[in-house]
Structures are given as structure tokens and as C-alpha cells.
Design an enzyme around this catalytic site. Structure first.
Site, PDB file in Angstrom:
ATOM      1  N   ALA A  63       0.863  -1.174   0.000  1.00  0.00           N
ATOM      2  CA  ALA A  63       0.000   0.000   0.000  1.00  0.00           C
ATOM      3  C   ALA A  63       0.900   1.225   0.000  1.00  0.00           C
ATOM      4  O   ALA A  63       2.092   1.129   0.245  1.00  0.00           O
ATOM      5  CB  ALA A  63      -0.865  -0.015   1.245  1.00  0.00           C
ATOM      6  N   GLY A 106      -0.578  -5.096   0.455  1.00  0.00           N
ATOM      7  CA  GLY A 106      -1.694  -4.991  -0.478  1.00  0.00           C
ATOM      8  C   GLY A 106      -1.368  -5.667  -1.807  1.00  0.00           C
ATOM      9  O   GLY A 106      -2.261  -6.186  -2.482  1.00  0.00           O
ATOM     10  N   GLU A 109      -2.099  -9.251  -1.329  1.00  0.00           N
ATOM     11  CA  GLU A 109      -3.553  -9.452  -1.271  1.00  0.00           C
ATOM     12  C   GLU A 109      -4.146  -9.387  -2.671  1.00  0.00           C
ATOM     13  O   GLU A 109      -5.037 -10.159  -3.024  1.00  0.00           O
ATOM     14  CB  GLU A 109      -4.180  -8.390  -0.359  1.00  0.00           C
ATOM     15  CG  GLU A 109      -3.776  -8.616   1.101  1.00  0.00           C
ATOM     16  CD  GLU A 109      -4.245  -7.517   2.034  1.00  0.00           C
ATOM     17  OE1 GLU A 109      -3.884  -6.345   1.771  1.00  0.00           O
ATOM     18  OE2 GLU A 109      -4.959  -7.815   3.002  1.00  0.00           O
ATOM     19  N   GLU A 129       2.718  -6.247   7.049  1.00  0.00           N
ATOM     20  CA  GLU A 129       1.987  -5.175   7.762  1.00  0.00           C
ATOM     21  C   GLU A 129       2.332  -5.079   9.241  1.00  0.00           C
ATOM     22  O   GLU A 129       2.382  -4.004   9.817  1.00  0.00           O
ATOM     23  CB  GLU A 129       0.477  -5.396   7.631  1.00  0.00           C
ATOM     24  CG  GLU A 129      -0.095  -5.127   6.253  1.00  0.00           C
ATOM     25  CD  GLU A 129      -0.002  -6.315   5.313  1.00  0.00           C
ATOM     26  OE1 GLU A 129       0.720  -7.297   5.625  1.00  0.00           O
ATOM     27  OE2 GLU A 129      -0.639  -6.255   4.254  1.00  0.00           O
TER      28      GLU A 129
END
Ligand code: NAI
Length: 707
Positions: A63, A106, A109, A129
Site C-alpha cells: 500500500a 496490499g 492481497e 503489515e
């Protein structure tokens, strides 16, 4: 389509390319671009499948971390990845995700929402994370156990460590390793799966295990976290989120994950860890040294002194591929130094850190010597002889005589003036401090001490060198103890005063260890050797101001030969494995000594222990900042986290003070000032910021030190 995402096609296969350099972060615009591409693929009858790939050097490395800050301050609602991931998974045409570089956070994911994943062997995949105090927030904790199983998903989300593409393939995360060109390989793979039913990760429940197995995995993970990641919220939340995947539907699991994610996102821990993340990058910025400053090439080096530090520093250089001469004063010391290096390498091989061949290559880069003769050609010398000005000057006079013009002459001194050392040479512009921490081959911190004459090239080269060596270099000014040790003095002083006023050794260490310090202040003294400070105090006794209180117990322990771990006894007693145990005899001695000294005894609360020790750090840090010996408050934080075991999730001492609020910190320090006298004089900068309602973090920015 946004310009961050491109859609092309190749023989009936659509190619969605993410182009958001440098790391293809999922900034606003990227998810929207992918979503639009999916719409076009759905509408175009000639397209049979899609490949999702990253342009440039990597897939999606995560991210956009700046977005997290915006989310907590209400400026952004986040990328809203979840609907996009469902849309990918629900695509009637198979989506193959092609991974090179890193698929982190991210990015991982996103990759898991594809129907298939192919990767280059060099790729890495992970959910890091937790290192920012967070958990995956876009179904990572729900899809990962479905691909890799519960145990591995827990491990990856709790540690944050990535897996290689090869391991990812074994685990079932990656379907094929591509050799050669990634896109061609992915296109070939796409052609093979066209027309076959595309598996949706969220419906793959086969690896979710059974209740009994999962209970064991989850409780073992919780136990390990309680020991190794003490006090941290995110690893516990990660376990809870994966547990949700094993007990709920995918949709419900996603909701549970979202709730846990938000809790972490708004936690002080995550804000602190994100501060650390940015601060580590900030240290490299030096306002008066532009980026394009000439970096001197370091192809070869020499180290003077093969003791504790010199040996470690020689290893650090050799590990980075730099050939190094290691000079000692006599053969016996040289043999001892080399034997230690050899046994360190042998241990690393035994522990599986690297192969015997790698150890051999590294060892070969270290050339032992008793003479300065070969120093004429080296680009850098690091001096690590005994701590004494006369000896240091003698060594530097010699270096000045033999080394080529332009060679960097660095000292590892921890207390002596770099300017005075430089004055022994005819080229003070080439002299600098490189203050490594013990053990030098392990500790990440490197304080780079700028003398008043050190040239910009020399500073810039040492900052760059720290990266080459795998260290984090922080530029500091030339004051006594530089930044780290100068602050450590008052911190340890308070720990000793507390003991003299009635706190027990164990209570003081426990309070700081519960706060999150890697070790309590007294145990740290035992580890480093109590005699080191004792000798320095004896040398500087003439500078002590009469009437100012000095701790005395540690000196008494030294007089009894209790130097700490190395003598088997200090504040604690040690067995031959150096395991600590409380020593009741020390407690009795201390009570006797303080009675003789007439020090009043009282009950001392845990809060007083932590406040006195930590605010002593903060007050000295404020002085250092104001005097300009550190560029920014966040540099001090990085020094403390990487060199002194300060807990990263508290953000470093200056950040911690900001989170408490400088007004409160100032008031408490003023109270200590009234109770304990001169040593607690509040730093003027602290007073000023407290009165203005400001934080240390703002001071750095106002000075123009930060970008
Ligand atoms: P040490 O006593 O383990 O090693 C010093 C070595 O220098 C000895 O082996 C000695 O034989 C050698 N030596 C003395 N004169 C020499 C000469 N003329 N030529 C070549 N070698 C010579 O000391 P240590 O702990 O390694 O400290 C070295 C320096 O690093 C000191 O300035 C110290 O303040 C600093 N330092 C020490 C740290 C520690 O935790 N021990 C941490 C950071 C810095």
C-alpha cells in the site's frame, strides 16, 4: 483508464500493467485503473483471459504508507481494495497474476485474488503489515490460509517475513515459477488455462484444517508472541484474524479482519512504527549536503586494532565484499583477534546463516598484519584501538604519514573528540568518527560523527558506506558521548539513584523491560562491563562539579571486582552460560552503603522508575537537539531503537515524549527538578515547546532539517 494502469492485449490475452514507479504502490488511481481494465476485458469478446503484471522493477510492493496516516486523520478513506479483489475473483475470464520483485502487503492481497499466480524465481511474497503495527486489511488473513494453510498464514502474518517464490510454490501460493521472460511465461500459462473453470481463492476451503489442529497452532502462536513480541497489538490481532478465517464464512471473516485492522490502524503502536519507517528514510537527508555530492569509492579498507570492536568491524567490511587489512600491535593480540573472527564465522555456519564456503570467502578478505606498510593503497581506515587520546593521536599521526591523499581516516572512539584526534593529522578534512555498536557485526546502528573539518564528500561517503555495510548511519555532531552515549549517561544515572533511594535492582530493570526496553539499565551495564564507565569516571573526576549528586554504588561494585558478565558478577550474578540471577549479597551491600551515606529510603512506584529513567533520556535529547548535535528528533529515535534496544513500537524516546505530551513531560521534569536538584534542570527547548504546545517532531521541521 488512469495513466497508472495500462491495458494491452496479446493473442486474445489482455495484459493489465501497473505503472506507478518506483514500487507500484497501490496509491489512489491504481485500484480504479485495474477495475476499469477488468470492465473492458469483460466486454471484449475476443479476450479470453487477463494477465496482471507490474511495470518496472517489481509487482506491487504494498500500500502507499502515507495513505495510512491520511486514513487516521480522516483525510482519506483508504484504497478500498476489498471490492476490487472480489471483482477480480468474480471475473468470468481467468486472471493470472505475474509476480516479479516483491508482492508485499496490499500487493500480496491483490495477487491472491487472481485465479492463478506465476512468479520469477527471484520474487518474494509476504504480508509485512505487522512491521508497521498493522495486519493485512484487504482479506490477506482470509485468503492466505486458504492457499498456504493456517500454520503458514499465521507465521507469515505474525512475523511479517516474506517467502521466496520457490517456497511460495511449495506452499500453494504460486502455481508456477517462470524461467526467462515473465510476461511471455504468464501469457503461455494463460493460454493453457483458458476455458478451464477458474478457481476462486475465497472458495478454496480445503486447507482451513480442523478445529483441533487449529486450536494447537493458534495457541502455540499466541504463546510465542507473548514471549517474543511482548506487548505488541498487531501480531495478536493477526492471529485473531486468521482464526476468524477458520471459524467463519469468508464474508464474516473479512468483517472481523476489517475491525481488527482498524483497531491496529488507530493504535499508538502503529503510528509509532510508521513514524519509525519514515524516520529511517529521513536519516539519509543532510540539509547542507546535496544528493549529488561526490561519493568516494571504497574498494579496500584497513582496521587498526583487532579487539572486541576492531574484529567485528573487519567482519562487517569483509561481509560487504570489501577486502580489509587488520592491524594489531603484537602477534599474540593479532592471533587472538583472528581466532575470535574465525569462531564467529564458524558459529554462523553452524547456525545455518551462510555456507562454509561463504564463510571461507569472507575470512579470506581479511588480511592480518603487524605493519602499516600496506596501508598506502587503502581507501578507508577505521581505527579501533584502546580508548585513550594519546594512543589515538599516535595512530592517526602514523595514518597521516602512510595513507594516500583522500583516504578516509575514521575513528571508532565512543567518547573522545574527533576534532582533537583530527588535529594529529595534516588532513582533518579526511577525519571522521564511525561509531559502531557492540557486537559490531550484529548491531544495525552506526553513528557517523562529523568533525568541524570533516569534508562533505567524507560525510556523504560514510553515510553511503553505512548502507553498503547493511547498517543504518545517523549523522551526529562531535560532543562528549555523541548522541547515544551522551543520553545514556543520565538514563543510567537515574537507574542507580533509584536503587540508592530504595528501589530493588530487579524492580528497576523489570519496569524498563515492561516498558519494552530490550534489557533493563542495570542488566545492560553488566553486559557492557561496569568497569568501562568506572574508568572514564575516574579519568574525568576532576571535571565533576562539587555539590552535584553522583551515583556511587556502581563504583563500589567495581572496587569489589564486580565488572558484570565478564567477571561472573555485577549487579547480578552469572553462571558460566552468562545467565543472570539476583544476588542477595549485592542488595545487602547496597543497603549498608546507603545507610552509611545517609540516603533516605522510601517506597518507589513503577511509574516513578520509568519516568525518571525515560525523562532523563528525553531531557538530554532535547539539549542535544537544541545544540544541533542531532539533525532531527527522529534521528535520535532511530539511534535509540537501533543501538540501545528502545522499543520501536514506542517510536523512540523523543517520539514517546511527544505522545505523552511535552507539557506533561515538562511538568514532571520540573517536579523532579524541585525534588532532586540541579541535574533535573529542564532543557530550555523542552520548556519552550511545552509552553507553545508543540512537539519535538515539529521542531525538526521548523529547522528545515526535514523534507
Ligand atoms: P579492545 O581492548 O577489545 O581492543 C583494542 C585493541 O587495539 C587491542 O586488541 C589492542 O591490542 C589493539 N591496539 C592497541 N594499540 C594498537 C596499535 N597501535 N595498533 C594496532 N592495534 C592496537 O577495545 P574495544 O572494546 O574493541 O574498543 C576499541 C575502540 O572502540 C575504543 O575506542 C572504544 O571506545 C570503542 N568502542 C567500544 C565499544 C564496546 O562496546 N567495546 C562500543 C563502541 C566503541
Amino acid at each position: 483508464m488512469t495513466d497508472l494502469v495500462q491495458l494491452t492485449s496479446d493473442n486474445g490475452i489482455a495484459v493489465i500493467t501497473i505503472n506507478n514507479p518506483p514500487v507500484n504502490a497501490l496509491s489512489p488511481g491504481v485500484p480504479e485503473g485495474i477495475s476499469e481494465a477488468l470492465d473492458q476485458i469483460a466486454q471484449n469478446a475476443s479476450v479470453k483471459a487477463g494477465v496482471l503484471i507490474g511495470g518496472g522493477r517489481t509487482f506491487v510492493a504494498g500500500a502507499d504508507i502515507k495513505e495510512f496516516g491520511k486514513m487516521t486523520s480522516g483525510k482519506s478513506r483508504g484504497a478500498g481494495l476489498l471490492p476490487l479483489l472480489l471483482k477480480i475473483e468474480d471475473s468470468a475470464k481467468p486472471v493470472i497474476v505475474a509476480v516479479h520483485g516483491t508482492a508485499f502487503g496490499g500487493g500480496m492481497e491483490l495477487a491472491m485474488a487472481g485465479h492463478y499466480r506465476v512468479a520469477l524465481a527471484t520474487a518474494q511474497l509476504g504480508q509485512p503489515e505487522v512491521k508497521l503495527g498493522l495486519i493485512p486489511g484487504a482479506a490477506g488473513t482470509q485468503r492466505l490460509p486458504r492457499l498456504a494453510g493456517v500454520a503458514k498464514a499465521v507465521e507469515m502474518c505474525v512475523s511479517g517475513n516474506p517467502v521466496s517464490a520457490e517456497e511460495a510454490q511449495k506452499l500453494g501460493i504460486v502455481d508456477r515459477i517462470i524461467e526467462g521472460d515473465l510476461l511471455s511465461g504468464a501469457l503461455g500459462f494463460a493460454q493453457e488455462v483458458v476455458g478451464k473453470p477458474a478457481p476462486k481463492t475465497r472458495e478454496r476451503n480445503g486447507k482451513l484444517g480442523n478445529a483441533a489442529e487449529n486450536a494447537l497452532i493458534l495457541s502455540a502462536a499466541r504463546e510465542a508472541v507473548a514471549k517474543k513480541q511482548r506487548g505488541l497489538l498487531a501480531p495478536v490481532s493477526a492471529i485473531n484474524a486468521v482464526e476468524a478465517a477458520t471459524k467463519m464464512s469468508f464474508e464474516e471473516g473479512c468483517k472481523a479482519e476489517q475491525k481488527l485492522f482498524i483497531e491496529c490502524l488507530f493504535s499508538e503502536q502503529s503510528k509509532s512504527l510508521i513514524h519509525v519507517f519514515f524516520s529511517e528514510r529521513e536519516v539519509a537527508k543532510i540539509p547542507d549536503i546535496p544528493k549529488q555530492t561526490n561519493i568516494l569509492p571504497i574498494h579496500s579498507a584497513a582496521v587498526v586494532g583487532a579487539g572486541t570492536m576492531g574484529g567485528g568491524i573487519a567482519m562487517v567490511l569483509a561481509n560487504a565484499g570489501i577486502p580489509v587489512l587488520l592491524k594489531e600491535a603484537d602477534q599474540a593480540a593479532l592471533d587472538r583477534g583472528l581466532a575470535t573472527i574465525q569462531s564467529n564465522y564458524a558459529n554462523s555456519v553452524k547456525r545455518g546463516r551462510f555456507s562454509a564456503q561463504v564463510a571461507e570467502e569472507r575470512l579470506k578478505r581479511i588480511t592480518p598484519t603487524l605493519a602499516y606498510d600496506a596501508f598506502t593503497s587503502v581507501d578507508l581506515v577505521i581505527e579501533a584501538v584502546f580508548e585513550g587520546m594519546a594512543l589515538k593521536k599516535e595512530v592517526f599521526r602514523e595514518l597521516d604519514r602512510v595513507c594516500k591523499p583522500g583516504a578516509i581516516l575514521a575513528s571508532n572512539t565512543s567518547t573522545l573528540s574527533i576534532d582533537e584526534i583530527a588535529s594529529a593529522t595534516s588532513r582533518p578534512e579526511s577525519v571522521i568518527g564511525t561509531h559502531f555498536f557492540s557486537p559490531a557485526n550484529v548491531m544495525r546502528l552506526l553513528e557517523i560523527v562529523r568533525g568541524k573539518a570533516s569534508s562533505k564528500e567524507v560525510v556523504a561517503t560514510c553515510m553511503q558506506l553505512s548502507k553498503t555495510l547493511g547498517k543504518i548511519g545517523v549523522l551526529v555532531g562531535n560532543c562528549r558521548g555523541f548522541v547515544g552515549n551522551r543520553m545514556f549517561g543520565p538514563y543510567r544515572r537515574e537507574a542507580q539513584f533509584l536503587i540508592e533511594e530504595g528501589a530493588s535492582i530487579e524492580a528497576v530493570d523489570q519496569a524498563l523491560s515492561d516498558f519494552g526496553m530490550a534489557m533493563g539499565p542495570l542488566a545492560t551495564g553488566d553486559l557492557a562491563g561496569l568497569d568501562v564507565g568506572w574508568r572514564i569516571r575516574k579519568e574525568y573526576r576532576h571535571l565533576e562539579v562539587p555539590g552535584i549528586r553522583q551515583p556511587f554504588v556502581e563504583d563500589r561494585l567495581c572496587e569489589l571486582g564486580r565488572y558484570g558478565q565478564k567477571t561472573g558478577a555485577g549487579w547480578y550474578k552469572y553462571d558460566d552460560q552468562r545467565r543472570a540471577a539476583p544476588d542477595p549479597a549485592v542488595g545487602e551491600l547496597i543497603r549498608k552503603w546507603v545507610k552509611e551515606a545517609g540516603t533516605a529510603q522510601r517506597q518507589i512506584s513503577v511509574a516513578e522508575v520509568t519516568d525518571r529513567c525515560l525523562y532523563a533520556l528525553v531531557n538530554e535529547g532535547a539539549r542535544i537537539l537544541e545544540e544541533g548535535y542531532a539533525l532531527r528528533a527522529s534521528d535520535i529515535d532511530i539511534i535509540y531503537i537501533n543501538g540501545y534496544g528502545f522499543p520501536a513500537h514506542r517510536g523512540g524516546p523523543m517520539w514517546y515524549a511527544d505522545t505523552v505530551g511535552l507539557r506533561r513531560v515538562y511538568d514532571r521534569i520540573s517536579e523532579f527538578h524541585r525534588q532532586h536538584g540541579e541535574l533535573w534542570q529542564p532543557a530550555p527547548l523542552l520548556k519552550q515547546l511545552a509552553e507553545q504546545g508543540k512537539a519535538f517532531a515539529e521542531f525538526g521541521r521548523e529547522q528545515g532539517a526535514t523534507a
